[in-house]
Design an enzyme around this catalytic site. Structure first.
Site, mmCIF file in Angstrom:
data_model
loop_
_atom_site.group_PDB
_atom_site.id
_atom_site.type_symbol
_atom_site.label_atom_id
_atom_site.label_comp_id
_atom_site.label_asym_id
_atom_site.label_seq_id
_atom_site.Cartn_x
_atom_site.Cartn_y
_atom_site.Cartn_z
ATOM 1 N N CYS A 35 0.878 -1.164 0.000
ATOM 2 C CA CYS A 35 0.000 0.000 0.000
ATOM 3 C C CYS A 35 0.916 1.214 0.000
ATOM 4 O O CYS A 35 2.103 1.105 0.286
ATOM 5 C CB CYS A 35 -0.923 -0.013 1.212
ATOM 6 S SG CYS A 35 -0.153 0.518 2.732
ATOM 7 N N UNK A 38 -0.924 4.279 5.049
ATOM 8 C CA UNK A 38 -0.658 4.043 6.465
ATOM 9 C C UNK A 38 0.141 2.764 6.723
ATOM 10 O O UNK A 38 1.009 2.738 7.582
ATOM 11 C CB UNK A 38 -1.961 4.029 7.251
#
Length: 129
Positions: A35, A38
């Protein structure tokens, strides 16, 4: 009938075993999957590598996968996965060393030309750096 069925399954198994051996085992490219938000922020070494160093390596790319922890995939010319490395616990330097050990060329700048021997895989693993 049972004997014919047994021969069929034996031949089918042999064909599957041969098909697995046909896979090109030469590392030709790499892909980092993670990703970009976060999850990646939890791993500063991997984040720095992806943002600053990955673009300098030839025949590599980044693929965004929502929620995924950072992983390095080594691929053959047909994009078949050969090896997978978890990058969560590695420092930026360790990831760079891994890439170079696996035979990838790191340019000193984005404008640098890639030497002929690194243009295409398969890349050979280096014993020592």
């Amino acid at each position: 009938m049972a004997r014919g069925l047994a021969v069929f399954f034996l031949l089918a198994g042999a064909c599957l075993a041969l098909a697995e051996d046909v896979v090109d085992k030469g590392v030709a490219k790499a892909r980092v999957e993670s990703c970009s938000g976060u999850q990646l922020n939890r791993y500063p070494g991997a984040k720095q590598f992806i943002q600053e160093d990955l673009p300098l390596f030839h025949n590599t790319k980044f693929q965004h996968i929502g929620g995924a922890a950072p992983e390095l995939l080594l691929l053959n010319k047909q994009d078949q996965e050969l090896e997978r490395f978890d990058l969560k616990k590695l420092s930026r330097e360790e990831i760079n060393e891994l890439m170079i050990k696996k035979g990838f060329y790191k340019k000193s700048s984005k404008d640098e030309q890639v030497p002929e021997e690194y243009q295409e895989g398969p890349y050979m693993e280096k014993e020592e750096l």
